[in-house]
Motif scaffolding. Structure first.
Motif, PDB file in Angstrom:
ATOM      1  N   TYR A   3       0.828  -1.210   0.000  1.00  0.00           N
ATOM      2  CA  TYR A   3       0.000   0.000   0.000  1.00  0.00           C
ATOM      3  C   TYR A   3       0.858   1.254   0.000  1.00  0.00           C
ATOM      4  O   TYR A   3       0.617   2.201  -0.746  1.00  0.00           O
ATOM      5  N   LEU A   4       1.916   1.246   0.849  1.00  0.00           N
ATOM      6  CA  LEU A   4       2.814   2.391   0.914  1.00  0.00           C
ATOM      7  C   LEU A   4       3.565   2.568  -0.394  1.00  0.00           C
ATOM      8  O   LEU A   4       3.788   3.682  -0.857  1.00  0.00           O
ATOM      9  N   PHE A   5       3.964   1.454  -1.002  1.00  0.00           N
ATOM     10  CA  PHE A   5       4.671   1.516  -2.283  1.00  0.00           C
ATOM     11  C   PHE A   5       3.774   2.107  -3.368  1.00  0.00           C
ATOM     12  O   PHE A   5       4.210   2.916  -4.191  1.00  0.00           O
ATOM     13  N   THR A   6       2.489   1.724  -3.332  1.00  0.00           N
ATOM     14  CA  THR A   6       1.540   2.249  -4.311  1.00  0.00           C
ATOM     15  C   THR A   6       1.375   3.751  -4.171  1.00  0.00           C
ATOM     16  O   THR A   6       1.332   4.491  -5.155  1.00  0.00           O
ATOM     17  N   ILE A   7       1.290   4.209  -2.897  1.00  0.00           N
ATOM     18  CA  ILE A   7       1.153   5.648  -2.643  1.00  0.00           C
ATOM     19  C   ILE A   7       2.362   6.408  -3.167  1.00  0.00           C
ATOM     20  O   ILE A   7       2.235   7.404  -3.859  1.00  0.00           O
ATOM     21  N   ALA A   8       3.565   5.922  -2.844  1.00  0.00           N
ATOM     22  CA  ALA A   8       4.790   6.587  -3.286  1.00  0.00           C
ATOM     23  C   ALA A   8       4.887   6.609  -4.799  1.00  0.00           C
ATOM     24  O   ALA A   8       5.263   7.604  -5.414  1.00  0.00           O
ATOM     25  N   THR A   9       4.533   5.487  -5.438  1.00  0.00           N
ATOM     26  CA  THR A   9       4.606   5.394  -6.885  1.00  0.00           C
ATOM     27  C   THR A   9       3.615   6.333  -7.546  1.00  0.00           C
ATOM     28  O   THR A   9       3.926   7.046  -8.502  1.00  0.00           O
ATOM     29  N   THR A  10       2.391   6.366  -6.986  1.00  0.00           N
ATOM     30  CA  THR A  10       1.359   7.239  -7.539  1.00  0.00           C
ATOM     31  C   THR A  10       1.768   8.695  -7.464  1.00  0.00           C
ATOM     32  O   THR A  10       1.576   9.467  -8.399  1.00  0.00           O
ATOM     33  N   CYS A  11       2.328   9.071  -6.330  1.00  0.00           N
ATOM     34  CA  CYS A  11       2.788  10.446  -6.150  1.00  0.00           C
ATOM     35  C   CYS A  11       3.820  10.803  -7.201  1.00  0.00           C
ATOM     36  O   CYS A  11       3.774  11.844  -7.833  1.00  0.00           O
ATOM     37  N   GLY A  12       4.798   9.874  -7.433  1.00  0.00           N
ATOM     38  CA  GLY A  12       5.835  10.110  -8.417  1.00  0.00           C
ATOM     39  C   GLY A  12       5.283  10.207  -9.816  1.00  0.00           C
ATOM     40  O   GLY A  12       5.666  11.073 -10.609  1.00  0.00           O
ATOM     41  N   VAL A  13       4.342   9.326 -10.153  1.00  0.00           N
ATOM     42  CA  VAL A  13       3.741   9.337 -11.486  1.00  0.00           C
ATOM     43  C   VAL A  13       2.983  10.622 -11.724  1.00  0.00           C
ATOM     44  O   VAL A  13       3.094  11.261 -12.770  1.00  0.00           O
ATOM     45  N   GLU A  14       2.179  11.054 -10.709  1.00  0.00           N
ATOM     46  CA  GLU A  14       1.403  12.276 -10.862  1.00  0.00           C
ATOM     47  C   GLU A  14       2.319  13.470 -11.065  1.00  0.00           C
ATOM     48  O   GLU A  14       2.041  14.354 -11.865  1.00  0.00           O
ATOM     49  N   ASN A  15       3.430  13.512 -10.306  1.00  0.00           N
ATOM     50  CA  ASN A  15       4.353  14.636 -10.436  1.00  0.00           C
ATOM     51  C   ASN A  15       4.941  14.699 -11.837  1.00  0.00           C
ATOM     52  O   ASN A  15       5.055  15.767 -12.429  1.00  0.00           O
ATOM     53  N   ARG A  16       5.314  13.530 -12.377  1.00  0.00           N
ATOM     54  CA  ARG A  16       5.930  13.520 -13.699  1.00  0.00           C
ATOM     55  C   ARG A  16       4.912  13.872 -14.783  1.00  0.00           C
ATOM     56  O   ARG A  16       5.194  14.625 -15.705  1.00  0.00           O
ATOM     57  N   MET A  17       3.685  13.337 -14.682  1.00  0.00           N
ATOM     58  CA  MET A  17       2.668  13.538 -15.705  1.00  0.00           C
ATOM     59  C   MET A  17       2.185  14.986 -15.744  1.00  0.00           C
ATOM     60  O   MET A  17       1.880  15.516 -16.801  1.00  0.00           O
ATOM     61  N   GLU A  18       2.093  15.603 -14.595  1.00  0.00           N
ATOM     62  CA  GLU A  18       1.549  16.956 -14.520  1.00  0.00           C
ATOM     63  C   GLU A  18       2.626  18.025 -14.375  1.00  0.00           C
ATOM     64  O   GLU A  18       2.331  19.174 -14.092  1.00  0.00           O
ATOM     65  N   ASP A  19       3.884  17.659 -14.518  1.00  0.00           N
ATOM     66  CA  ASP A  19       4.978  18.630 -14.449  1.00  0.00           C
ATOM     67  C   ASP A  19       4.958  19.459 -13.174  1.00  0.00           C
ATOM     68  O   ASP A  19       5.014  20.696 -13.208  1.00  0.00           O
ATOM     69  N   GLY A  20       4.849  18.808 -12.047  1.00  0.00           N
ATOM     70  CA  GLY A  20       4.902  19.497 -10.766  1.00  0.00           C
ATOM     71  C   GLY A  20       3.627  20.209 -10.390  1.00  0.00           C
ATOM     72  O   GLY A  20       3.655  21.098  -9.545  1.00  0.00           O
ATOM     73  N   LYS A  21       2.510  19.825 -10.977  1.00  0.00           N
ATOM     74  CA  LYS A  21       1.241  20.471 -10.701  1.00  0.00           C
ATOM     75  C   LYS A  21       0.396  19.631  -9.756  1.00  0.00           C
ATOM     76  O   LYS A  21       0.309  18.412  -9.909  1.00  0.00           O
ATOM     77  N   ILE A  22      -0.221  20.281  -8.764  1.00  0.00           N
ATOM     78  CA  ILE A  22      -1.099  19.564  -7.834  1.00  0.00           C
ATOM     79  C   ILE A  22      -2.375  19.148  -8.562  1.00  0.00           C
ATOM     80  O   ILE A  22      -3.045  19.965  -9.190  1.00  0.00           O
ATOM     81  N   THR A  23      -2.688  17.849  -8.476  1.00  0.00           N
ATOM     82  CA  THR A  23      -3.895  17.304  -9.095  1.00  0.00           C
ATOM     83  C   THR A  23      -4.790  16.696  -8.024  1.00  0.00           C
ATOM     84  O   THR A  23      -4.356  16.459  -6.895  1.00  0.00           O
ATOM     85  N   LYS A  24      -6.040  16.408  -8.403  1.00  0.00           N
ATOM     86  CA  LYS A  24      -6.960  15.778  -7.465  1.00  0.00           C
ATOM     87  C   LYS A  24      -6.449  14.405  -7.057  1.00  0.00           C
ATOM     88  O   LYS A  24      -6.600  14.000  -5.892  1.00  0.00           O
ATOM     89  N   GLY A  32      -5.371  10.425   1.727  1.00  0.00           N
ATOM     90  CA  GLY A  32      -6.151   9.230   2.034  1.00  0.00           C
ATOM     91  C   GLY A  32      -7.645   9.487   2.020  1.00  0.00           C
ATOM     92  O   GLY A  32      -8.435   8.608   2.395  1.00  0.00           O
ATOM     93  N   GLU A  33      -8.046  10.695   1.582  1.00  0.00           N
ATOM     94  CA  GLU A  33      -9.462  11.054   1.528  1.00  0.00           C
ATOM     95  C   GLU A  33      -9.989  10.858   0.105  1.00  0.00           C
ATOM     96  O   GLU A  33      -9.317  11.181  -0.880  1.00  0.00           O
ATOM     97  N   PHE A  34     -11.209  10.339  -0.001  1.00  0.00           N
ATOM     98  CA  PHE A  34     -11.832  10.168  -1.311  1.00  0.00           C
ATOM     99  C   PHE A  34     -12.363  11.500  -1.824  1.00  0.00           C
ATOM    100  O   PHE A  34     -12.329  11.774  -3.021  1.00  0.00           O
ATOM    101  N   ASP A  35     -12.854  12.322  -0.917  1.00  0.00           N
ATOM    102  CA  ASP A  35     -13.401  13.631  -1.261  1.00  0.00           C
ATOM    103  C   ASP A  35     -12.406  14.704  -0.808  1.00  0.00           C
ATOM    104  O   ASP A  35     -12.153  14.858   0.383  1.00  0.00           O
ATOM    105  N   ILE A  36     -11.853  15.457  -1.749  1.00  0.00           N
ATOM    106  CA  ILE A  36     -10.818  16.432  -1.380  1.00  0.00           C
ATOM    107  C   ILE A  36     -11.382  17.558  -0.523  1.00  0.00           C
ATOM    108  O   ILE A  36     -10.631  18.244   0.177  1.00  0.00           O
ATOM    109  N   GLU A  37     -12.685  17.767  -0.554  1.00  0.00           N
ATOM    110  CA  GLU A  37     -13.284  18.797   0.297  1.00  0.00           C
ATOM    111  C   GLU A  37     -13.309  18.385   1.763  1.00  0.00           C
ATOM    112  O   GLU A  37     -13.628  19.210   2.623  1.00  0.00           O
ATOM    113  N   SER A  38     -12.979  17.126   2.049  1.00  0.00           N
ATOM    114  CA  SER A  38     -12.957  16.632   3.428  1.00  0.00           C
ATOM    115  C   SER A  38     -11.558  16.688   4.042  1.00  0.00           C
ATOM    116  O   SER A  38     -11.376  16.344   5.204  1.00  0.00           O
ATOM    117  N   ILE A  39     -10.564  17.124   3.265  1.00  0.00           N
ATOM    118  CA  ILE A  39      -9.182  17.142   3.752  1.00  0.00           C
ATOM    119  C   ILE A  39      -8.991  18.299   4.735  1.00  0.00           C
ATOM    120  O   ILE A  39      -9.297  19.450   4.419  1.00  0.00           O
TER     121      ILE A  39
END
Length: 256
Positions: A3-24, A32-39
């Protein structure tokens, strides 16, 4: 572990795909929240971010860590009306413009950026609740160009008189007098050492005997004021103790 590996990998993939842009997807992964308005609390430290993206959609966010990224603009933070604590240390910010929209902000860390003048902090005057500001962090060796000025602390406090803590040092409230007194004692000792050094290395028999004495008398300095206040406090304490003893004696007699 997977689970931790998946989180780290996802973070890295999102950073590369979006060029350092925060995405949903990044927000959901890191919180760990499904709804970002609950963070309510979010840690995006050291994610290589250069664009705040959709961060403004986290409308319930109260604590945000964006340290050690590549951020330069903060305008997209507008909309985070509940944000009270913000860590922006270790970025490339030259002007914190945009923070004035964060009406609930109480604490902000801007150490380790590129802020060159106190005037660049003018936008912070709109934050009535701001009490804690950090521009210099000697422990982590983080600072700003404006901190090289000998008067930057005074200039910042003149601009932001509601601050209670600056660079981790309490300015107002309990303990502020102690900090102030300790600083003044240190400065006084440093001046005395400088004077003694000058006297030993460059004797000047053509000046008067009191030439190297401090120009401000102790009784007229803030240390003298502090001494008088302390003596007054001790006197009032003694009077309170005496009064308490008298009351105790009367009560003891009345019970006999």
């Amino acid at each position: 572990i997977n689970y931790l590996f998946t989180i780290a990998t996802t973070c890295g993939v999102e950073n590369r795909m979006e060029d350092g842009k925060i995405t949903k997807a990044l927000l959901k992964t890191r919180s760990g929240e499904f709804d970002i308005e609950s963070i309510h609390t979010l840690n995006l430290r050291d994610c290589g971010l250069s664009d705040l993206g959709c961060i403004s959609e986290c409308t319930q966010l109260e604590r945000l860590n964006l340290s050690r990224n590549d951020l330069t603009k903060l305008n997209k933070l507008a909309g985070l009306g509940n944000l009270s604590s913000l860590n922006l240390s270790g970025n490339r910010i030259t002007n914190p413009e945009g923070l004035q929209a964060l009406e609930s902000l109480q604490s902000v860390n801007l150490a380790g950026n590129l802020i060159g003048s106190v005037n660049s902090l003018r936008c912070l005057t709109a934050l009535d609740k701001l009490e804690d500001l950090r521009l210099h962090d000697p422990v982590r060796d983080l600072s700003n160009p404006l901190c090289h000025s000998n008067t930057y602390r005074k200039d910042v406090l003149d601009m932001l008189p509601n601050l209670k803590v600056l660079d981790g040092e309490r300015i107002l409230g309990l303990g502020s007098d102690v900090f102030s007194m300790c600083r003044e004692i240190e400065e006084s000792l440093e001046r005395r050492q400088d004077v003694n050094s000058q006297q030993s290395s460059n004797p000047s028999p053509w000046v008067s005997n009191d030439y190297f004495e401090p120009t401000t008398k102790f009784e007229e300095s803030r240390l003298g004021d502090a001494k008088e206040q302390l003596e007054a406090l001790l006197s009032s304490c003694k009077m309170a103790v005496k009064k308490s003893e008298d009351v105790f004696v009367k009560l003891k007699k009345s019970t006999k």
